[in-house]
Design a protein around this motif. Structure first.
Motif, PDB file in Angstrom:
ATOM      1  N   SER A  94       8.867  -9.529   3.096  1.00  0.00           N
ATOM      2  CA  SER A  94       9.080  -8.639   1.958  1.00  0.00           C
ATOM      3  C   SER A  94       8.102  -8.948   0.821  1.00  0.00           C
ATOM      4  O   SER A  94       7.526  -8.028   0.217  1.00  0.00           O
ATOM      5  CB  SER A  94      10.524  -8.773   1.455  1.00  0.00           C
ATOM      6  N   LEU A  95       7.897 -10.223   0.542  1.00  0.00           N
ATOM      7  CA  LEU A  95       6.975 -10.620  -0.526  1.00  0.00           C
ATOM      8  C   LEU A  95       5.530 -10.240  -0.181  1.00  0.00           C
ATOM      9  O   LEU A  95       4.773  -9.786  -1.047  1.00  0.00           O
ATOM     10  CB  LEU A  95       7.080 -12.122  -0.784  1.00  0.00           C
ATOM     11  N   ALA A  96       5.147 -10.430   1.086  1.00  0.00           N
ATOM     12  CA  ALA A  96       3.793 -10.060   1.518  1.00  0.00           C
ATOM     13  C   ALA A  96       3.598  -8.547   1.415  1.00  0.00           C
ATOM     14  O   ALA A  96       2.524  -8.072   1.016  1.00  0.00           O
ATOM     15  CB  ALA A  96       3.546 -10.530   2.945  1.00  0.00           C
ATOM     16  N   LYS A  97       4.632  -7.782   1.774  1.00  0.00           N
ATOM     17  CA  LYS A  97       4.565  -6.322   1.620  1.00  0.00           C
ATOM     18  C   LYS A  97       4.365  -5.939   0.160  1.00  0.00           C
ATOM     19  O   LYS A  97       3.589  -5.036  -0.161  1.00  0.00           O
ATOM     20  CB  LYS A  97       5.861  -5.685   2.130  1.00  0.00           C
ATOM     21  N   ASP A  98       5.086  -6.623  -0.725  1.00  0.00           N
ATOM     22  CA  ASP A  98       4.963  -6.337  -2.156  1.00  0.00           C
ATOM     23  C   ASP A  98       3.534  -6.582  -2.642  1.00  0.00           C
ATOM     24  O   ASP A  98       3.006  -5.820  -3.458  1.00  0.00           O
ATOM     25  CB  ASP A  98       5.938  -7.206  -2.960  1.00  0.00           C
ATOM     26  N   ILE A  99       2.919  -7.665  -2.132  1.00  0.00           N
ATOM     27  CA  ILE A  99       1.538  -7.975  -2.526  1.00  0.00           C
ATOM     28  C   ILE A  99       0.600  -6.850  -2.080  1.00  0.00           C
ATOM     29  O   ILE A  99      -0.254  -6.395  -2.842  1.00  0.00           O
ATOM     30  CB  ILE A  99       1.088  -9.318  -1.927  1.00  0.00           C
ATOM     31  N   ALA A 100       0.777  -6.396  -0.834  1.00  0.00           N
ATOM     32  CA  ALA A 100      -0.075  -5.326  -0.308  1.00  0.00           C
ATOM     33  C   ALA A 100       0.129  -4.026  -1.089  1.00  0.00           C
ATOM     34  O   ALA A 100      -0.837  -3.323  -1.413  1.00  0.00           O
ATOM     35  CB  ALA A 100       0.216  -5.101   1.173  1.00  0.00           C
ATOM     36  N   LEU A 101       1.377  -3.707  -1.417  1.00  0.00           N
ATOM     37  CA  LEU A 101       1.672  -2.480  -2.161  1.00  0.00           C
ATOM     38  C   LEU A 101       1.160  -2.557  -3.596  1.00  0.00           C
ATOM     39  O   LEU A 101       0.584  -1.589  -4.120  1.00  0.00           O
ATOM     40  CB  LEU A 101       3.186  -2.230  -2.160  1.00  0.00           C
ATOM     41  N   GLU A 102       1.370  -3.700  -4.234  1.00  0.00           N
ATOM     42  CA  GLU A 102       0.920  -3.863  -5.611  1.00  0.00           C
ATOM     43  C   GLU A 102      -0.603  -3.835  -5.690  1.00  0.00           C
ATOM     44  O   GLU A 102      -1.179  -3.339  -6.664  1.00  0.00           O
ATOM     45  CB  GLU A 102       1.465  -5.167  -6.197  1.00  0.00           C
ATOM     46  N   THR A 103      -1.238  -4.372  -4.653  1.00  0.00           N
ATOM     47  CA  THR A 103      -2.703  -4.316  -4.608  1.00  0.00           C
ATOM     48  C   THR A 103      -3.181  -2.869  -4.593  1.00  0.00           C
ATOM     49  O   THR A 103      -4.132  -2.509  -5.298  1.00  0.00           O
ATOM     50  CB  THR A 103      -3.224  -5.042  -3.348  1.00  0.00           C
ATOM     51  N   GLN A 104      -2.511  -2.034  -3.793  1.00  0.00           N
ATOM     52  CA  GLN A 104      -2.880  -0.620  -3.735  1.00  0.00           C
ATOM     53  C   GLN A 104      -2.721   0.050  -5.101  1.00  0.00           C
ATOM     54  O   GLN A 104      -3.541   0.894  -5.492  1.00  0.00           O
ATOM     55  CB  GLN A 104      -2.020   0.094  -2.700  1.00  0.00           C
ATOM     56  N   THR A 105      -1.676  -0.331  -5.846  1.00  0.00           N
ATOM     57  CA  THR A 105      -1.457   0.227  -7.174  1.00  0.00           C
ATOM     58  C   THR A 105      -2.599  -0.147  -8.118  1.00  0.00           C
ATOM     59  O   THR A 105      -3.144   0.698  -8.842  1.00  0.00           O
ATOM     60  CB  THR A 105      -0.125  -0.264  -7.762  1.00  0.00           C
ATOM     61  N   HIS A 106      -2.985  -1.428  -8.108  1.00  0.00           N
ATOM     62  CA  HIS A 106      -4.069  -1.891  -8.969  1.00  0.00           C
ATOM     63  C   HIS A 106      -5.403  -1.261  -8.569  1.00  0.00           C
ATOM     64  O   HIS A 106      -6.213  -0.895  -9.434  1.00  0.00           O
ATOM     65  CB  HIS A 106      -4.177  -3.416  -8.902  1.00  0.00           C
TER      66      HIS A 106
END
Length: 286
Positions: A94-106
Motif C-alpha cells: 500500500s505504501l509503495a502504491k502511494d509513492i507511485a501515485l503521488e509521484t504521478q501527481t507531482h
C-alpha cells in the motif's frame, strides 16, 4: 538481489494436485525476474510474475487436503504467523502504491508548470516541491527496505523440518512466496526511492555536466527514470534554458509511464494479497 536466494526446493510431494507443481514453477520464474536488472521493465515483470505466483497459491489453498491440515487447531499458530506476514506485505504494498501515485501527481504538476511557463519563479517553485518530496520518499523508502530485509532473513532462517509432510510442504511454500514477495518489494522500493547518490553520475556532478552540455543529452541508460529526472530537474533549478526544459519534459514523460506501470503492478499484487489473506481466514474459521 540474486544473492538473496539460497534457492531451496519446496519439495511438494508428487501426490499433490498439479497446482503444487505450478507453485514451484512460478517461484522459479519470479526469481529470475528478481535477479535481473532494476529497470522499470524488469520491476514491472517481477510484479506480474508475483501476481501469477499468488494465483497458483490460491489454487493450492483451495485444495481439500490443504484446507484440512491448515484448519486443525494445533496448526493455528503457523497460520497466524502467515496471516501476520501477509498483513505486513499488504502494508508495504500500500505504501509503495502511494509513492507511485503521488509521484504521478507531482509529475503532472511539473508538466503543467513547464508547459504554461508562467515564469522562472513558478517553475522553480514546482521543481523545488518535487525535489523536496523525493527526499522525503527516499527517507521513507529506506525504512521500508530495512523492514523487507528483516522479513527475508526470518523466512530464510527457519525452513520447515519435514518437507515431505503435507502441512510442512504447504507452509514452506507459503513462506517462500512471502520471502520472494519481500525481495520483489525491496527491488520496487529501491527503484522508486534510490538510496544513494551515484558517485559519477548524480547530483555531485550536475554542475559539471551542465557546463559540458551533457545534461542536454537523452536519458543516461545507467540510471532509472527517477534518477534521470532528478538530474534533469536539478539542472533546471540551476538555469531555466529551453533545451534543458525540453530534456526534463521528455524524462518526466518516461517517468510518468514507468510510475503508472509500477502502480498498476502493485495494485494487482495488493488485490491478490487480500484474496490470499481472505482464504486463510476462511480456512481457520471452518
Amino acid at each position: 538481489m540474486a544473492a538473496k536466494y539460497q534457492a531451496r526446493s519446496i519439495s511438494l510431494p508428487s501426490r499433490l494436485h498439479p497446482c503444487a507443481v505450478k507453485v514451484e514453477e512460478e517461484l522459479r520464474k519470479v526469481k529470475t525476474w528478481v535477479s535481473s536488472s532494476s529497470s522499470s521493465s524488469s520491476v514491472w515483470g517481477a510484479l506480474l510474475g508475483l501476481q501469477d505466483l499468488y494465483d497458483s497459491i490460491d489454487e493450492l489453498l483451495k485444495m481439500g487436503s490443504t484446507q484440512q491440515v491448515l484448519s486443525c487447531p494445533q496448526n493455528k499458530q503457523l497460520v497466524d504467523e502467515l496471516l501476520d506476514d501477509s498483513m505486513k506485505l499488504l502494508d508495504v504494498c500500500s505504501l509503495a502504491k502511494d509513492i507511485a501515485l503521488e509521484t504521478q501527481t507531482h509529475v503532472g504538476a511539473l508538466h503543467s508548470a513547464f508547459r504554461r511557463r508562467k515564469g522562472d519563479s513558478a517553475m522553480k517553485t514546482t521543481t523545488a516541491a518535487y525535489i523536496s518530496y523525493r527526499k522525503k520518499m527516499k527517507k521513507e523508502g529506506k525504512n521500508l527496505i530495512t523492514s523487507m530485509k528483516k522479513m527475508n532473513e526470518k523466512f530464510n532462517s527457519s525452513p520447515m523440518q519435514n518437507p515431505d509432510n503435507h502441512l510442512s510442504s504447504v507452509v514452506e511454500a507459503l513462506r517462500q512466496v512471502c520471502s520472494t514477495n519481500s525481495s520483489i518489494f525491496e527491488s520496487v522500493l529501491l527503484y522508486l526511492t534510490p538510496l544513494t547518490k551515484p558517485k559519477a553520475r548524480g547530483w555531485s556532478l550536475v554542475t559539471k555536466w551542465v557546463h559540458k552540455g551533457a545534461i542536454a543529452c537523452e536519458s543516461n541508460s545507467a540510471m532509472n527514470e527517477f534518477e534521470n529526472v532528478d538530474v534533469a530537474l536539478s539542472s533546471v533549478v540551476e538555469e531555466m534554458e529551453v533545451e534543458k526544459l525540453q530534456v526534463a519534459q521528455r524524462r518526466l514523460e518516461s517517468l510518468e509511464m514507468a510510475a503508472q506501470e509500477i502502480e498498476s503492478g502493485l495494485d494487482g499484487v495488493f488485490r491478490r494479497l487480500i484474496k490470499i489473506r481472505a482464504s486463510l481466514l476462511n480456512i481457520i474459521s471452518q
